[in-house]
Design an enzyme around this catalytic site. Structure first.
Site, short mmCIF file in Angstrom:
data_model
loop_
_atom_site.label_atom_id
_atom_site.label_comp_id
_atom_site.label_asym_id
_atom_site.label_seq_id
_atom_site.Cartn_x
_atom_site.Cartn_y
_atom_site.Cartn_z
N THR A 20 -2.89 5.78 -22.44
CA THR A 20 -2.79 4.46 -21.84
C THR A 20 -1.36 4.01 -22.11
O THR A 20 -0.64 4.61 -22.90
CB THR A 20 -3.77 3.45 -22.47
OG1 THR A 20 -3.59 3.47 -23.88
CG2 THR A 20 -5.21 3.79 -22.12
N LYS A 26 -1.15 0.27 -25.51
CA LYS A 26 -1.48 0.18 -26.94
C LYS A 26 -0.16 0.19 -27.74
O LYS A 26 0.63 -0.71 -27.57
CB LYS A 26 -2.43 1.31 -27.33
CG LYS A 26 -3.78 1.22 -26.58
CD LYS A 26 -4.76 2.26 -27.09
CE LYS A 26 -6.13 2.11 -26.46
NZ LYS A 26 -6.29 2.79 -25.17
N TYR A 47 0.86 -1.19 0.00
CA TYR A 47 0.00 0.00 0.00
C TYR A 47 0.89 1.24 0.00
O TYR A 47 1.86 1.30 0.76
CB TYR A 47 -0.91 0.02 1.23
CG TYR A 47 -2.35 -0.23 0.85
CD1 TYR A 47 -2.98 0.56 -0.12
CD2 TYR A 47 -3.08 -1.26 1.43
CE1 TYR A 47 -4.29 0.32 -0.49
CE2 TYR A 47 -4.40 -1.51 1.05
CZ TYR A 47 -4.99 -0.70 0.09
OH TYR A 47 -6.28 -0.94 -0.29
N ASP A 98 -5.64 13.35 -25.65
CA ASP A 98 -5.64 11.94 -25.21
C ASP A 98 -4.90 11.19 -26.32
O ASP A 98 -5.46 10.90 -27.37
CB ASP A 98 -7.09 11.47 -25.08
CG ASP A 98 -7.18 9.99 -24.72
OD1 ASP A 98 -6.18 9.27 -24.86
OD2 ASP A 98 -8.28 9.56 -24.33
N ARG A 106 -1.33 -2.88 -19.03
CA ARG A 106 -2.61 -2.16 -19.14
C ARG A 106 -2.65 -1.10 -18.05
O ARG A 106 -2.55 -1.42 -16.86
CB ARG A 106 -3.74 -3.19 -18.95
CG ARG A 106 -5.07 -2.80 -19.45
CD ARG A 106 -5.93 -4.03 -19.66
NE ARG A 106 -5.55 -4.70 -20.89
CZ ARG A 106 -5.97 -4.33 -22.11
NH1 ARG A 106 -6.82 -3.34 -22.25
NH2 ARG A 106 -5.56 -4.98 -23.18
N GLU A 150 -0.49 4.84 -0.67
CA GLU A 150 -1.24 6.05 -1.00
C GLU A 150 -0.37 7.29 -0.85
O GLU A 150 0.38 7.42 0.11
CB GLU A 150 -2.47 6.20 -0.09
CG GLU A 150 -3.69 5.54 -0.69
CD GLU A 150 -4.25 4.48 0.21
OE1 GLU A 150 -3.42 3.81 0.88
OE2 GLU A 150 -5.48 4.34 0.25
N1 DSN Z 1 -10.93 0.50 -26.17
C1 DSN Z 1 -9.90 1.29 -26.77
C2 DSN Z 1 -9.81 1.10 -28.24
O1 DSN Z 1 -10.02 -0.01 -28.68
O2 DSN Z 1 -9.50 2.02 -28.97
C3 DSN Z 1 -10.02 2.73 -26.42
O3 DSN Z 1 -9.94 2.85 -25.04
#
Ligand code: DSN
Length: 417
Positions: free
Chosen positions: A222, A225, A45, A196, A231, A47
């Site tokens: 994110t 990707k 933990y 984003d 993730r 925080e």
């Molecule tokens: N779910 C993602 C995508 O496939 O583009 C976006 O968050």
């Protein structure tokens, strides 16, 4: 000890290895990323932030998180990085909180044109907390920068949002910044600029497109990707006035304890993206995406064209079937894609007229440009015919291609560490 879950993980490994993964938002992280994510750091933990925690015993995780922050800053050329967001959606939730108040206006891309649920959908917190207005793409399916300028004056939003889930072209972030600044000068306002970059984070990290961090107040992403990490989410900024607000928007406003095992895995992924070989990987992703799109077009399909890691294909116009049917049929030969709305789509989101195709994942396993062109032929043949004998033979061709690719659980990528 848990045979049931072990069996299912193995089943999923077999599924992933047997197919060609073309979902544009997916990728295969390294064994090092997975080892960090599966480590004992999950026990802790912590925080708060490094040096300012609410629990004792944080001296080691402080070093882990600081390393992740420093690597993220170096990778994206920013003065501030928050590596705690559990996901891209939570990163966006915190970013809005740091810049605007509930009820404030936001100008974002029309969701049907490739936006995201957290970019103003009524079924997400975003559309409920904030007053979203939308800009459509131009006739050519590209951002219409002149229209942006007009809409900014009309709507006078507190925040302008760029960054998309299904946009195949480069985005001129410098031009967007200029348009916002000109609007602010005309109207005497101060409009925040947020990007984003979840889909293109790997391309940005490789230096193969404009870096939005140089122009936006806040950039969210994110890490799983094109960036090929675990993730999770990430927030970056060069606007000093927002650093403290962003920290408290993530913790304690949006989240509790950070996932230090995931943060360690993010640090590993950043270390890999900082290595020169990551640029070569990303160049291959772009070449493969272009090759597949180009070949499909030559075969007569209506495709969007591409300047990044994905493209859209209008399967309804090209093959007379909707996106859902195309997704299912391609799935039957072992090619995974997702149905996707296309610009001006007349079909509902549950069906769509298009599919989205991306090469970040397949390239990580070793897909070559020749194979990307071959995959275009497989897609074309599959969407033209649902004859069972044809499907069976196409399935064999997919199996042949992936037989020379790497096992998804055994991938190692060079790192600066
Ligand atoms: N779910 C993602 C995508 O496939 O583009 C976006 O968050």
């Amino acid at each position: 000890m848990d045979k049931e879950i072990e069996t299912l993980i193995e089943e999923e490994r077999v599924r992933q290895n047997a197919g060609i993964e073309l979902i544009a938002s997916e990728n295969y992280p390294s064994r090092a990323v997975m080892a960090a994510q599966g480590s004992i750091l999950t026990d802790k933990y912590a925080e708060g932030y490094p040096g300012r925690r609410y629990y004792g015993g944080c001296e080691v995780v402080d070093k882990v998180e600081s390393l992740a922050i420093e690597r993220a800053k170096a990778l994206f050329h920013v003065a501030y990085a928050n590596v705690q967001p559990h996901s891209g959606s939570q990163a966006n939730f915190a970013a809005y909180r740091a810049m605007i108040n509930p009820g404030d206006k936001v100008l974002a891309l029309t969701l049907d044109d490739g936006g995201h649920l957290t970019h103003g959908s009524n079924v997400s917190f975003s559309g409920n907390l904030y007053d979203f207005h939308f800009y459509p793409l131009g006739e050519d399916g590209r951002i219409d920068y002149d229209r942006l300028s007009v809409l900014l004056d009309e709507v006078e939003p507190a925040l302008f949002l760029a960054g998309y889930s299904a946009y195949p072209f480069e985005i001129d972030f410098a031009r967007m910044r200029r348009i916002i600044d000109e609007h602010d000068a005309r109207k005497g306002t101060k409009t925040f600029f947020m990007v984003d970059m979840a889909h293109i984070a790997g391309i940005v990290a490789a230096g193969l497109c404009d870096n939005p961090c140089l122009y936006a107040d806040v950039v969210t992403s994110t890490t799983h990707k094109t960036l090929r990490g675990p993730r999770g989410g990430l927030i970056l900024s060069n606007n000093e006035e927002l650093f403290k607000k962003l920290n408290s928007a993530v913790f304690p406003y949006a989240q509790g304890g950070p996932l230090e095992h995931v943060i360690a895995a993010k640090a590993v992924a950043f270390g890999e993206a900082l290595h020169p070989s990551f640029k070569s990987y990303m160049e291959k992703v772009l070449r493969n995406t272009y090759a597949c799109s180009d070949e499909l077009e030559k075969l007569g399909a209506e495709v969007s064209g591409t300047e990044n890691h994905l493209f859209l294909c209008n399967v309804l116009k090209s093959y007379g079937i909707d996106g859902k049917q195309a997704q299912i049929r391609l799935g039957s030969i072992g090619i995974t894609v997702n149905k996707n709305m296309i610009h001006g789509d007349t079909m509902p989101p549950s069906k769509t007229s298009g599919i989205r195709v991306g090469f970040a994942a397949a390239t990580s396993r070793g897909c070559s440009e020749d194979e990307a062109r071959k995959i275009a032929h497989l897609i074309d043949k599959t969407l033209r015919s649902d004859d069972q004998a044809t499907i069976a033979s196409l399935k064999k061709e997919v199996a042949e291609i992936v037989s020379s690719w790497k096992d998804i659980a055994s991938l190692d990528y060079p790192t600066i560490a």
